[in-house]
Design an enzyme around this catalytic site. Structure first.
Site, mmCIF file in Angstrom:
data_model
loop_
_atom_site.group_PDB
_atom_site.id
_atom_site.type_symbol
_atom_site.label_atom_id
_atom_site.label_comp_id
_atom_site.label_asym_id
_atom_site.label_seq_id
_atom_site.Cartn_x
_atom_site.Cartn_y
_atom_site.Cartn_z
ATOM 1 N N LYS A 174 1.293 0.188 8.632
ATOM 2 C CA LYS A 174 0.140 -0.262 7.847
ATOM 3 C C LYS A 174 0.459 -1.547 7.071
ATOM 4 C CE LYS A 174 -0.238 3.624 5.491
ATOM 5 N NZ LYS A 174 0.865 4.437 6.031
ATOM 6 N N ARG A 208 -5.294 8.880 0.482
ATOM 7 C CA ARG A 208 -4.284 9.644 1.209
ATOM 8 C C ARG A 208 -4.623 11.128 1.261
ATOM 9 N NH1 ARG A 208 0.356 6.242 1.278
ATOM 10 N NH2 ARG A 208 2.272 7.199 1.991
ATOM 11 N N ARG A 246 14.130 0.728 8.506
ATOM 12 C CA ARG A 246 13.361 -0.150 7.613
ATOM 13 C C ARG A 246 14.201 -0.605 6.406
ATOM 14 N NH1 ARG A 246 7.503 1.462 5.614
ATOM 15 N NH2 ARG A 246 8.468 3.188 4.478
ATOM 16 N N ARG A 268 14.777 1.824 1.116
ATOM 17 C CA ARG A 268 14.055 2.610 0.127
ATOM 18 C C ARG A 268 14.648 4.002 0.058
ATOM 19 N NH1 ARG A 268 7.812 1.836 1.599
ATOM 20 N NH2 ARG A 268 7.925 4.090 1.386
ATOM 21 N N ARG A 299 8.051 13.427 4.157
ATOM 22 C CA ARG A 299 6.849 12.583 4.121
ATOM 23 C C ARG A 299 5.963 12.824 5.340
ATOM 24 N NH1 ARG A 299 9.845 7.385 3.913
ATOM 25 N NH2 ARG A 299 7.888 6.256 4.039
HETATM 26 P P1 ADP Z 1 4.635 5.179 3.444
HETATM 27 O O1 ADP Z 1 3.189 5.049 3.853
HETATM 28 O O2 ADP Z 1 5.555 4.553 4.432
HETATM 29 O O3 ADP Z 1 5.027 6.560 3.048
HETATM 30 P P2 ADP Z 1 4.041 3.845 0.962
HETATM 31 O O4 ADP Z 1 4.761 2.659 0.460
HETATM 32 O O5 ADP Z 1 2.593 3.703 1.337
HETATM 33 O O6 ADP Z 1 4.907 4.313 2.178
HETATM 34 O O7 ADP Z 1 4.128 5.035 -0.104
HETATM 35 C C1 ADP Z 1 5.339 5.428 -0.688
HETATM 36 C C2 ADP Z 1 5.131 6.626 -1.602
HETATM 37 O O8 ADP Z 1 4.197 6.277 -2.657
HETATM 38 C C3 ADP Z 1 4.493 7.850 -0.952
HETATM 39 O O9 ADP Z 1 5.450 8.668 -0.317
HETATM 40 C C4 ADP Z 1 3.869 8.546 -2.167
HETATM 41 O O10 ADP Z 1 4.842 9.210 -2.952
HETATM 42 C C5 ADP Z 1 3.375 7.384 -2.983
HETATM 43 N N1 ADP Z 1 1.963 7.060 -2.670
HETATM 44 C C6 ADP Z 1 1.518 5.930 -2.039
HETATM 45 N N2 ADP Z 1 0.179 5.964 -1.918
HETATM 46 C C7 ADP Z 1 -0.235 7.123 -2.479
HETATM 47 C C8 ADP Z 1 -1.507 7.749 -2.664
HETATM 48 N N3 ADP Z 1 -2.632 7.178 -2.223
HETATM 49 N N4 ADP Z 1 -1.545 8.950 -3.291
HETATM 50 C C9 ADP Z 1 -0.440 9.539 -3.729
HETATM 51 N N5 ADP Z 1 0.795 9.017 -3.588
HETATM 52 C C10 ADP Z 1 0.903 7.827 -2.974
#
Ligand code: ADP
Ligand code: ZN
Length: 217
Positions: free
Chosen positions: A14, A91, A130, A163, A174
């Site tokens: 994404k 999400r 990554r 990360r 995840r």
């Molecule tokens: P990825 O999609 O690869 O897991 P992101 O950078 O989008 O990585 O998100 C990293 C972390 O941030 C998620 O595992 C979660 O803990 C938190 N996070 C991101 N977006 C949301 C959301 N919309 N609601 C709740 N937690 C979120």
């Protein structure tokens, strides 16, 4: 404002695809909930920020209200006549409903939800390799997207790091959270006639071409 939601598992690309689209089409306002959260956690040391940091480390979702407030604050800075590309938000269904209410206040709504559908073996390979810049958060991959100088960000020279949530056991968690919570959003948007599935297992340029057809058209 045209609003497009990017859906997809962790590692589905994404953020990478969004960054490519912004480069091609500067009127795209890319809002990444993960980037917003990482920045918020870095700059503040409140109980809410500490709880968010802990949830992110474990690969669980941060509280809806915390993420929602950050996203709304950020999307108000996007040009009202541009294209808003939401990456990582919503999400779960509660967040999707909250977004719908927020957009309705501005007489706007989601015009498409693009689902980057990526096979699980590809997700695992992408997440394991990554790296991100510790300064500007730009994304890299040890094989697919190497920086010009090993361990160093092309854009700002910052040090590249892994990360914490990209460690193997966090990755597994995840993907479970994704399947249980975010997966339901695919049906949510499909039932509203807004879902566009894009096969996301190919190199990012090819995927970005396909996504661009929905986002920019
Ligand atoms: P990825 O999609 O690869 O897991 P992101 O950078 O989008 O990585 O998100 C990293 C972390 O941030 C998620 O595992 C979660 O803990 C938190 N996070 C991101 N977006 C949301 C959301 N919309 N609601 C709740 N937690 C979120
Ligand atoms: Zn950098």
């Amino acid at each position: 404002m045209k609003v497009v939601v990017l859906l997809g598992a962790p590692g589905s690309g994404k953020g990478t695809v969004a960054a490519l689209l912004v480069r091609r089409e500067p009127s795209v306002c890319h809002v990444s909930s993960g980037d917003l959260l990482r920045a918020a956690v870095k700059r503040s040391d409140t109980p809410a920020a500490r709880a968010a940091a802990e949830a992110m480390r474990r690969g669980e979702l941060v509280a809806d209200a915390v993420v929602g407030a950050l996203v709304v604050e950020r999307l108000r800075t996007c040009a009202p006549d541009g294209i808003l590309l939401l990456d990582g938000y919503p999400r779960n269904e509660q967040q999707a409903a909250a977004l719908e209410r927020e957009l309705a206040r501005e007489n706007s709504r989601v015009s498409a939800a693009v689902w980057l559908d990526v096979p699980e073996d590809v997700l695992l390979a992408r997440l394991g390799g990554r790296r991100i810049c510790s300064q500007c958060a730009a994304g890299y991959h040890v094989e697919n997207m190497k920086p010009r100088v090993d361990g160093q960000c092309d854009a700002c020279g910052g040090k590249l790091i892994q990360r914490e949530d990209d460690q193997p056991e966090r990755i597994a968690n995840r993907l479970v959270v994704y399947r249980e919570q975010t997966g339901a959003l695919i049906g949510w948007y499909e039932s509203r006639g807004l879902l566009v599935r894009v096969a996301g297992g190919e190199p990012s340029d090819a995927v970005a071409d396909r996504v661009a057809r929905t986002v920019v058209s």
